[in-house]
Design an enzyme around this catalytic site. Structure first.
Site, PDB file in Angstrom:
ATOM      1  N   CYS A 282     -35.769 -20.546  47.284  1.00  0.00           N
ATOM      2  CA  CYS A 282     -36.330 -21.567  46.407  1.00  0.00           C
ATOM      3  C   CYS A 282     -36.609 -21.031  44.993  1.00  0.00           C
ATOM      4  O   CYS A 282     -35.669 -20.800  44.250  1.00  0.00           O
ATOM      5  CB  CYS A 282     -37.579 -22.136  47.088  1.00  0.00           C
ATOM      6  SG  CYS A 282     -37.939 -23.829  46.642  1.00  0.00           S
TER       7      CYS A 282
ATOM      8  N   HIS B 251     -37.519 -23.273  53.566  1.00  0.00           N
ATOM      9  CA  HIS B 251     -38.745 -22.628  54.003  1.00  0.00           C
ATOM     10  C   HIS B 251     -38.749 -22.786  55.520  1.00  0.00           C
ATOM     11  O   HIS B 251     -37.833 -23.315  56.107  1.00  0.00           O
ATOM     12  CB  HIS B 251     -39.967 -23.290  53.371  1.00  0.00           C
ATOM     13  CG  HIS B 251     -39.923 -23.229  51.875  1.00  0.00           C
ATOM     14  ND1 HIS B 251     -40.205 -22.082  51.164  1.00  0.00           N
ATOM     15  CD2 HIS B 251     -39.622 -24.173  50.956  1.00  0.00           C
ATOM     16  CE1 HIS B 251     -40.067 -22.324  49.877  1.00  0.00           C
ATOM     17  NE2 HIS B 251     -39.716 -23.582  49.717  1.00  0.00           N
TER      18      HIS B 251
END
Ligand code: GLN
Length: 234
Positions: A95, A194
């Site tokens: 990310c 995630h």
């Protein structure tokens, strides 16, 4: 014979959204089964990163606030990080970490934060929206399917020499448009996942560890480590 690998956890005290530090725990879990000992250092603000000191690196996700700080500091590590990547160093970036390895990231407030341009992608903002939810992708080369959770406002577009980590089966992925998710360049794996990604997708932990072992101990045979079974997480 047992092996040792030195792991750099880049900005581990700042870049750790949604329990990304769990990737270090997952790496340790798989490393133990491979009879590998990991020495993990956090390499953060105003600290030097020397490519030659590390065999593996991890760079987690972050909020825009932390990314603003890291975006400045990481310029001092740009040359050595690029050297590490170009010499085949295995690195996992998630990310915000993924975004800062590319050319730039435009935050939710429109501010353009420079990355290090070690990888050829760039990240645009979206208008008062985020991509949030479960995501499933399929890697075309290995046939592996990866599961995760994404939460990002950035829309990333891959550049030359980068392949996606996978094609989106369900969810948004890099930009919600081109069906790609994440990036692979040399031994660098990037993703918006995630979860943390390695606890749900042990194959990627195995790829990273085996790549690190082969690079550090080129004379040795790691077919046993490569054959390590990955427990089903679903
Ligand atoms: N701040 C970045 C974005 O919103 C990265 C988010 C993250 O790392 N979870 O796109």
């Amino acid at each position: 014979m047992s092996y040792e690998l030195n792991v750099a956890h880049l900005y581990g005290n700042l870049m750790n959204t949604y329990g990304d530090v769990g990737n270090i725990l997952a790496l340790n879990y798989y490393a133990k089964q491979m009879d590998v000992h990991l020495n993990v250092d956090i390499v953060s603000l105003e600290e030097d990163f020397h490519a030659a000191d590390y065999d593996l690196a991890f760079f987690g996700g972050g909020q825009d606030f932390e990314q603003t700080i890291v975006s400045q500091d990481i310029q001092t590590k740009k040359a050595e990080l690029t050297k590490f990547i170009e010499s085949g160093g295995p690195l996992l970036a998630i990310c915000g970490g993924f975004q800062l390895l590319g050319h730039y990231y435009i935050g939710a407030d429109g501010e353009k934060l420079p990355g290090i341009g070690a990888l050829d992608h760039y990240t645009l903002a979206q208008d008062h929206k985020r991509f949030i939810g479960d995501i499933v992708i399929k890697n075309q080369e290995t046939g592996e399917t990866y599961h995760g959770f994404e939460n990002h406002q950035g829309r990333t577009f891959l550049g030359a020499g980068e392949r996606p980590l996978g094609n989106v089966v369900s969810g948004k992925g890099n930009n919600g448009e081109d069906g790609t998710e994440g990036a692979i360049y040399k031994n660098v794996y990037c993703s918006y996942f995630h979860g943390p990604i390695l606890t749900r997708n042990g194959e990627i932990a195995k790829h990273l560890l085996v790549a690190a072992l082969k690079r550090k101990f080129p004379e040795d045979d790691f077919s046993q480590q490569e054959a390590l079974p990955i427990p089903a997480t679903f």
